[in-house]
Design a protein around this motif. Sequence first.
Motif, PDB file in Angstrom:
ATOM      1  N   GLN A 346       0.844  -1.200   0.000  1.00  0.00           N
ATOM      2  CA  GLN A 346       0.000   0.000   0.000  1.00  0.00           C
ATOM      3  C   GLN A 346       0.872   1.241   0.000  1.00  0.00           C
ATOM      4  O   GLN A 346       1.967   1.243   0.561  1.00  0.00           O
ATOM      5  CB  GLN A 346      -0.924  -0.014   1.230  1.00  0.00           C
ATOM      6  CG  GLN A 346      -1.998   1.073   1.229  1.00  0.00           C
ATOM      7  CD  GLN A 346      -1.709   2.170   2.244  1.00  0.00           C
ATOM      8  OE1 GLN A 346      -1.129   1.906   3.301  1.00  0.00           O
ATOM      9  NE2 GLN A 346      -2.119   3.396   1.945  1.00  0.00           N
ATOM     10  N   ILE A 347       0.410   2.291  -0.668  1.00  0.00           N
ATOM     11  CA  ILE A 347       1.157   3.546  -0.756  1.00  0.00           C
ATOM     12  C   ILE A 347       0.220   4.715  -0.475  1.00  0.00           C
ATOM     13  O   ILE A 347      -1.005   4.582  -0.520  1.00  0.00           O
ATOM     14  CB  ILE A 347       1.794   3.744  -2.147  1.00  0.00           C
ATOM     15  CG1 ILE A 347       0.716   3.639  -3.226  1.00  0.00           C
ATOM     16  CG2 ILE A 347       2.930   2.769  -2.378  1.00  0.00           C
ATOM     17  CD1 ILE A 347       1.183   3.986  -4.599  1.00  0.00           C
ATOM     18  N   GLY A 621      -8.220   7.542  -8.349  1.00  0.00           N
ATOM     19  CA  GLY A 621      -7.610   8.569  -7.521  1.00  0.00           C
ATOM     20  C   GLY A 621      -7.934   9.947  -8.078  1.00  0.00           C
ATOM     21  O   GLY A 621      -7.923  10.148  -9.302  1.00  0.00           O
ATOM     22  N   CYS A 622      -8.250  10.882  -7.171  1.00  0.00           N
ATOM     23  CA  CYS A 622      -8.581  12.247  -7.582  1.00  0.00           C
ATOM     24  C   CYS A 622      -7.546  13.215  -7.028  1.00  0.00           C
ATOM     25  O   CYS A 622      -7.287  13.218  -5.811  1.00  0.00           O
ATOM     26  CB  CYS A 622      -9.963  12.652  -7.071  1.00  0.00           C
ATOM     27  SG  CYS A 622     -11.310  11.674  -7.756  1.00  0.00           S
ATOM     28  N   GLY A 623      -6.965  14.039  -7.899  1.00  0.00           N
ATOM     29  CA  GLY A 623      -6.050  15.074  -7.463  1.00  0.00           C
ATOM     30  C   GLY A 623      -6.757  16.415  -7.428  1.00  0.00           C
ATOM     31  O   GLY A 623      -7.980  16.499  -7.291  1.00  0.00           O
ATOM     32  N   SER A 675      -1.706  -0.547  -5.555  1.00  0.00           N
ATOM     33  CA  SER A 675      -2.172   0.614  -4.792  1.00  0.00           C
ATOM     34  C   SER A 675      -2.001   1.872  -5.628  1.00  0.00           C
ATOM     35  O   SER A 675      -1.057   1.991  -6.417  1.00  0.00           O
ATOM     36  CB  SER A 675      -1.382   0.737  -3.481  1.00  0.00           C
ATOM     37  OG  SER A 675      -1.891   1.761  -2.669  1.00  0.00           O
ATOM     38  N   LEU A 676      -2.943   2.813  -5.454  1.00  0.00           N
ATOM     39  CA  LEU A 676      -2.933   4.080  -6.189  1.00  0.00           C
ATOM     40  C   LEU A 676      -3.252   5.204  -5.219  1.00  0.00           C
ATOM     41  O   LEU A 676      -4.135   5.075  -4.373  1.00  0.00           O
ATOM     42  CB  LEU A 676      -3.970   4.045  -7.317  1.00  0.00           C
ATOM     43  CG  LEU A 676      -4.245   5.363  -8.055  1.00  0.00           C
ATOM     44  CD1 LEU A 676      -3.048   5.757  -8.902  1.00  0.00           C
ATOM     45  CD2 LEU A 676      -5.506   5.231  -8.921  1.00  0.00           C
ATOM     46  N   SER A 677      -2.528   6.319  -5.329  1.00  0.00           N
ATOM     47  CA  SER A 677      -2.795   7.473  -4.476  1.00  0.00           C
ATOM     48  C   SER A 677      -2.542   8.750  -5.263  1.00  0.00           C
ATOM     49  O   SER A 677      -1.520   8.880  -5.941  1.00  0.00           O
ATOM     50  CB  SER A 677      -1.903   7.438  -3.230  1.00  0.00           C
ATOM     51  OG  SER A 677      -2.126   8.578  -2.422  1.00  0.00           O
ATOM     52  N   CYS A 678      -3.497   9.684  -5.181  1.00  0.00           N
ATOM     53  CA  CYS A 678      -3.349  10.997  -5.816  1.00  0.00           C
ATOM     54  C   CYS A 678      -3.554  12.084  -4.770  1.00  0.00           C
ATOM     55  O   CYS A 678      -4.421  11.967  -3.896  1.00  0.00           O
ATOM     56  CB  CYS A 678      -4.369  11.181  -6.938  1.00  0.00           C
ATOM     57  SG  CYS A 678      -4.199  10.001  -8.295  1.00  0.00           S
ATOM     58  N   SER A 679      -2.768  13.137  -4.866  1.00  0.00           N
ATOM     59  CA  SER A 679      -2.927  14.260  -3.950  1.00  0.00           C
ATOM     60  C   SER A 679      -2.412  15.513  -4.632  1.00  0.00           C
ATOM     61  O   SER A 679      -1.301  15.516  -5.178  1.00  0.00           O
ATOM     62  CB  SER A 679      -2.147  14.014  -2.656  1.00  0.00           C
ATOM     63  OG  SER A 679      -2.257  15.115  -1.789  1.00  0.00           O
TER      64      SER A 679
END
Length: 700
Positions: A346-347, A621-623, A675-679
Amino acid sequence: MDKYEKIRVVGRGAYGTVFLCRRLSDKKLIIIKQIPVEQMTKEERQAALNEVKVLSMLDHPNIIEYYENFLEDKALMIVMEYAQGGTLFEFTQQRNGQLLEEHDILRYFVQMLLSLQHVHSKQILHRDLKSQNILLDRKREIIKIGDFGISKVLSSKSKAYTVVGTPCYISPELCEGKPYNQKSDIWALGCVLYELASLKRAFEAGNLPALILKIMRGTFSPISDQYSPELRALILSMLHLDPNKRPDINHIMADPLVISHLFYMYTDMGMVPCKTQRPLSSMSGAKQRIVHRTSSYTGKGTGVGIFLDPQDVLQSKALSSVYTWGGGIMTPNKLPVPSSDTQITQISTGRSQKGAVTKNGRLFVWEAPGIGADIPGAIDGSQCPAFVPRYLEGQSAVAIQHVACGDLFTACLTDRGILMTFGSGANGCLGHGNHHDVSQAKIVEALLGYEVAQVSCGASHVLAVTNEHEVFAWGRGDNGRLGLGSQESHNSPQEVPLPEKYKPCSVHCGVDGSVVLTLERKMLCCGNNRFNKLSLDVTTGSKVQQIDEVNCFTLVTAPPIGDISVKSVDMGTSHTAAISEDGQLYTFGTNQFGQLGHDVCPDRSPGLVKTLQMERVTHVGCGDTFTVAITEKGKIYSWGKPARGRLGRNDPDSGIPKQVRLPLDLLDETLEVTSLSCSHGITLLAAKPVQSSGAVGIQV
């Protein structure tokens, strides 16, 4: 007694006789306490029945287990677990003055803490905690607290008044006849801790008046200098004359001296032996570089960490790959990982930090080098900055299972449900009851009594959900993002009221809003609903009532979101994306930069991303102004504002989902996104190689 065989008498007390017996069904040794009740006064009978009541309420590995009770020969028989190692008092007396090592003292102490926390969580006072009532297992490694004969069950958080307990361990407030609560048990526990460190009682005298005087003055001999100042300070705090200045259970458990031993109890004790993980210092023969780290949020030094040379890290084929783009990185670039056998589960990424959790429970972050550090510029000549992986310090006995990054702060969750935070204390996002910065992960004390299942960090607030479906929130409260019915901010976790019908299973924080997903696959939302980004607008016939802000978690009922089963959700700055159970992707909010991937409906309603209608979406993922989606077939799509590499591809047509290509990864043929992460304007993606057995993955 037909089910038991008496072996011998092991003790006699004011209320009866204690027998060692053998249970005939399984030959297990047990203890039976025989209490004659016929000739007892009403108060004595009540005390006997009280022990049964208390024992039946308790279920903890460090408390003597209660099996059953029955009446026989006009006596109450209480059947309990047998601890073969004797009492803690006998153990200390057999030391013949040879002091215990500090780590052994703390190993026993944390077990007492855990058991007493369980007792107090049931609104029970032990009232007779002493070394004679603390038992040991056969190997003298496990603590078992017993003898709850005079314990008191509090009907509320009121205080008790009756003077009870062994004189050497009673608190000053008991001596004065004042009302008391759990802090009297803390005093007694402090006396036991002192006894472990000195092998003698803290307060002893030839007669009762002299003993009471000593206790009232709080005078006792200091422990040996061989012990740390921290241990001496802990004993002094627990034996403070003023009960209001004694620490409670949660504060003691969060003491830096206690934490490592507490983690040992949670993660190592009783676990199946396993192969030791290779230390960072021996990873893949990679060169190491010790540099001074500078905090990205305070500019102050935060200690010494071990970094790996990125050039050496990239030479080996890792079991997991991590890619990033955005923030000036125009196309996907591979980040270094600590070793070739690192498996990332996970990220998470925030505005300035990136974190990852490995399969074996380690947490590492990618950092830019500190001031004056000798670290190469870009990796492999690309435009990607020289992010360097660093393991979380002080994590040797902790298994991390989840990480969440906010703006300049990070939250991580252990496999035992303990939440820790570190980074900037601005807005109270660390949940420590203040606004102080913390450079190393620190336990969120207010949640120690809960098993946290998942945590989410927004830009300036945090939500956590427990395995009992409770939700806690803290941080900035404007726009009602905490769901507490107001816009008040909080620097410690506050339980969030939710509709009773729904049980939350996951939490999701945006910039100024929050979402709770329930077991029923419904969305509860609160916070800023600008552009209907929470799908909280109310449609009546042909009229649409635009909702600007909601301070409490509210069920989303408007179609289509209110009609589908939502499997996953992610929030950006001004838009949200939701995946249905059948893999369909819906987006809602503003479409100023094409981040919704579809035409905006006139009534601001959520819409289906039709370009991906024939695909099954698994991650989204939403930025700030863009969206990224992963399909079941392993394809990566992005759309929205293309500036500064947000889309990971050089394509001016940004309003339609189009594929993102990852760089060729040496011998890998296919990759599966884990895993996917947007910020803000950044995307972080973790993937693992897929064996050539027909499994579907990302074609690179």
